[in-house]
Scaffold this active site. Structure first.
Site, PDB file in Angstrom:
ATOM      1  N   ALA A 158       0.842  -1.195   0.000  1.00 29.69           N
ATOM      2  CA  ALA A 158       0.000   0.000   0.000  1.00 29.69           C
ATOM      3  C   ALA A 158       0.879   1.247   0.000  1.00 29.69           C
ATOM      4  O   ALA A 158       1.943   1.274   0.631  1.00 29.69           O
ATOM      5  CB  ALA A 158      -0.920   0.001   1.220  1.00 29.69           C
ATOM      6  N   GLU A 230      -8.027 -12.207  -0.689  1.00 29.58           N
ATOM      7  CA  GLU A 230      -8.592 -12.078   0.660  1.00 29.58           C
ATOM      8  C   GLU A 230      -9.123 -10.666   0.753  1.00 29.58           C
ATOM      9  O   GLU A 230      -8.356  -9.711   0.822  1.00 29.58           O
ATOM     10  CB  GLU A 230      -7.536 -12.373   1.727  1.00 29.58           C
ATOM     11  CG  GLU A 230      -8.121 -12.584   3.106  1.00 29.58           C
ATOM     12  CD  GLU A 230      -8.142 -11.317   3.944  1.00 29.58           C
ATOM     13  OE1 GLU A 230      -9.226 -10.682   4.027  1.00 29.58           O
ATOM     14  OE2 GLU A 230      -7.104 -10.957   4.501  1.00 29.58           O
ATOM     15  N   CYS A 264     -10.115  -6.907   8.480  1.00 31.09           N
ATOM     16  CA  CYS A 264     -11.114  -7.654   7.697  1.00 31.09           C
ATOM     17  C   CYS A 264     -11.883  -8.631   8.571  1.00 31.09           C
ATOM     18  O   CYS A 264     -13.073  -8.856   8.369  1.00 31.09           O
ATOM     19  CB  CYS A 264     -10.436  -8.408   6.564  1.00 31.09           C
ATOM     20  SG  CYS A 264      -9.620  -7.346   5.354  1.00 31.09           S
TER      21      CYS A 264
END
Length: 456
Positions: A158, A230, A264
Site C-alpha cells: 500500500a 482475501e 477484515c
C-alpha cells in the site's frame, strides 16, 4: 516516476519521501527475480528453512524498530505493533518447520496395482499486492509459505506504508536470502497491472478491497494466471441466550476494536438473542468506554487514530447515512474534522435493511448491534451478507454450536472465541470475501504445481 510520501497519520508529519522506480528499475527487479528463481527452486528445504528461521530471529531482534515503523506509518498503537511483529516471526518458524512435510510427495496406489505420485513444485515469481492495516503480518503470511515452497516474491505494498515495504525486504536480505528472492517495489496500480501481464509473473495474491480484488483478478484471469484474494468482511458475532454473556461482551469489544476496527476479520455485526440483548449491550458499552485513547507510541493507549483522514470521513458518511435512514446512534458518531484521522468508537442499533450499516463493511471502530428472537433468525441474519470471511458464535452448548457453525456461510467460525488468524489454521473467505486459502498446509499449496507422475 512519482513521489511517494510516508506520513504519520497521528501528527500529519511527512516522515520520508521516496521516488517510485523507473521502468528500467522495474525491469531489473523482474530480471533479478527470474534469475533468482532458477537457483532458489533447486535449494533444499534445509537450506530454505535455515534462512527463514534467521528471518524470524531478525524480526525478534529488531522488534522495537519494526513495531515503531508500523505505528508511525499507519497509527496502530505500539503494543499491537509489537504483537504483529511477534506473529510474523511465528509464521516464519512455522513454515520453516513444516514446509518439507507439507510438500512431501503424495504416493497413490491404483486399484490395478499401478503406482503414481503427486509432486509439489514451485511456480516461479509470485506478485503480492498488500494492504496497510497489518503492514508486516499480511506480507509475511504470504512470504513465508511462498518462499519455503521454492517460489520467489515481489511485493507491491500500500502506498501509505513505503517504509514498512522496504523494511520487509531488509528482513529477508539481512537474513541471507539470495538477491531477487524477495523484492519490494514502490509502484502504483497502473504499474501493478502491467506487472501482472508480464510472463515472468506466474501468480498473484491480493489482500484488500473488493474493487482492488476485482481489478487484480480480472487482469490475472485475462493472462491465465492463478490468483488468490482475501477481501473485505462483515463478520457476525452471535451471542445466544445460553452464552457466558459478560465474557462474550468483553471479547466482542476486543474483536471490534483490534487495530482500531481496521481489520477484515474484526467482529462487525453483533447478533444477540433477545433474552440476553440488554445484558450484552450494557456490558459491551461499559467495556468500550474503558478503552483509553492516546498517541500510538503511548504504552497505555488502547487506540489512537485511523490510518488516513479520508478513511475516517468515509466511515462517518456510512454512519450518518445509516442514522438518517433510521439507525439509532447509541455512542459516538461525531463528524471528524477535515482531513482528520480521529474517530470516536461508535455503536449503532436498530439498523434498517436499507442502511449502509446493514450491508456494507464498516472498516473502523463502529459496532453494529442487532436483536434476534432465536438462533435460526441469528443464522439467517449472519448469512444475509455479501461477505463471508469469519464469524464468532457464543453458546455453552458446544454440540448446538457446531451444528449452527455448519450453517454459517463463512470461511471460518470460532465458537466461544474471537476470530483470529493462526499459522496452523486455513484462512480465507467465500462470497465477496474472496477465494483461496492462506496459512496452514492449504496456504503453501496455493502456489505450487501439484504434478502427477504415473509410474508405469
Amino acid at each position: 516516476m512519482t513521489q511517494i510520501s510516508s506520513i504519520n497519520p497521528f501528527t500529519g508529519e511527512i516522515l520520508k519521501k521516496f521516488t517510485s522506480p523507473s521502468e528500467q528499475e522495474i525491469e531489473t527487479a523482474l530480471a533479478n527475480g527470474d534469475a533468482a528463481f532458477d537457483t532458489w527452486k533447486k535449494t533444499s528445504f534445509e537450506f530454505r528453512s535455515g534462512l527463514m528461521k534467521k528471518a524470524g530471529q531478525r524480526l525478534r531482534d529488531q522488534k522495537e524498530k519494526y513495531a515503531r515503523l508500523i505505528s508511525l506509518e499507519m497509527g496502530k498503537v505500539i503494543k499491537e505493533s509489537r504483537s504483529e511483529i511477534e506473529k510474523c516471526a511465528w509464521v516464519c518458524d512455522y513454515y520453516a518447520d513444516q514446509a518439507e512435510s507439507f510438500l512431501a510427495d503424495l504416493r497413490i496406489d491404483l486399484p490395478d496395482g499401478a503406482k503414481a505420485k503427486v509432486k509439489h513444485q514451485p511456480l516461479g515469481m509470485v506478485l503480492a499486492v498488500m494492504p496497510w492495516n497489518f503492514p508486516f503480518w499480511q506480507v509475511f503470511r504470504f512470504a513465508a509459505p511462498t518462499l519455503m515452497a521454492g517460489n520467489v516474491g515481489i511485493l507491491k505494498h500500500a502506498s501509505n506504508v513505503p517504509q514498512c515495504a522496504l523494511a520487509i525486504e531488509e528482513v529477508f536480505t539481512s537474513a541471507g536470502f539470495p538477491k531477487g528472492v524477495f523484492q519490494s517495489l514502490l509502484i502504483d496500480s497502473k504499474a501493478t497491472t502491467k506487472l501482472i501481464s508480464d510472463s515472468r509473473i506466474k501468480a498473484v495474491t491480493l489482500t484488500g478491497s473488493e474493487k482492488a480484488g476485482a481489478s487484480v483478478a480480472s487482469e490475472a484471469g485475462k493472462n491465465i494466471k492463478k490468483s488468490l484474494l482475501e477481501l473485505g468482511g462483515s463478520d457476525p458475532f452471535i451471542v445466544l441466550n445460553d452464552a457466558d454473556v459478560n465474557l462474550a461482551a468483553t471479547t466482542a469489544v476486543k474483536s471490534r476494536m483490534i487495530n482500531f476496527g481496521q481489520s477484515c476479520i474484526a467482529a462487525k455485526r453483533f447478533i444477540i438473542e433477545a433474552g440476553v440483548y440488554d445484558q450484552f449491550l450494557e456490558s459491551f458499552t461499559k467495556e468500550l468506554a474503558k478503552l483509553k485513547k492516546g498517541d500510538p507510541m503511548d504504552e497505555e493507549a488502547d487506540f489512537a487514530c485511523m490510518a488516513r483522514g479520508d478513511l475516517a470521513m468515509e466511515l462517518y458518511e456510512q454512519v450518518k447515512k445509516s442514522v438518517d435512514l433510521g439507525a439509532k446512534l447509541l455512542l459516538g458518531g461525531k463528524k471528524p474534522a477535515k482531513d482528520s484521522p480521529f474517530f470516536e468508537p461508535t455503536i449503532l442499533t436498530e439498523i434498517p435493511k436499507n442502511a449502509p450499516a446493514y450491508s456494507e463493511e464498516m472498516f473502523g471502530p463502529v459496532a453494529l448491534i442487532f436483536k434476534v428472537e432465536n438462533e435460526q433468525e441469528a443464522v439467517l441474519l449472519a448469512n444475509d451478507s455479501e461477505f463471508g470471511l469469519g464469524g464468532s458464535l457464543w453458546t455453552r452448548n458446544l454440540e448446538k454450536g457446531e451444528k449452527l457453525a455448519e450453517q454459517i456461510e463463512t470461511g471460518a467460525v470460532f465458537i466461544n472465541s474471537m476470530t483470529a488468524s493462526n499459522p496452523h489454521l486455513p484462512f480465507g473467505g467465500v462470497k465477496k470475501s474472496g477465494y483461496g486459502r492462506e496459512l496452514s498446509r492449504n496456504g503453501i499449496l496455493e502456489f505450487v504445481n501439484s504434478k502427477t507422475v504415473f509410474l508405469g
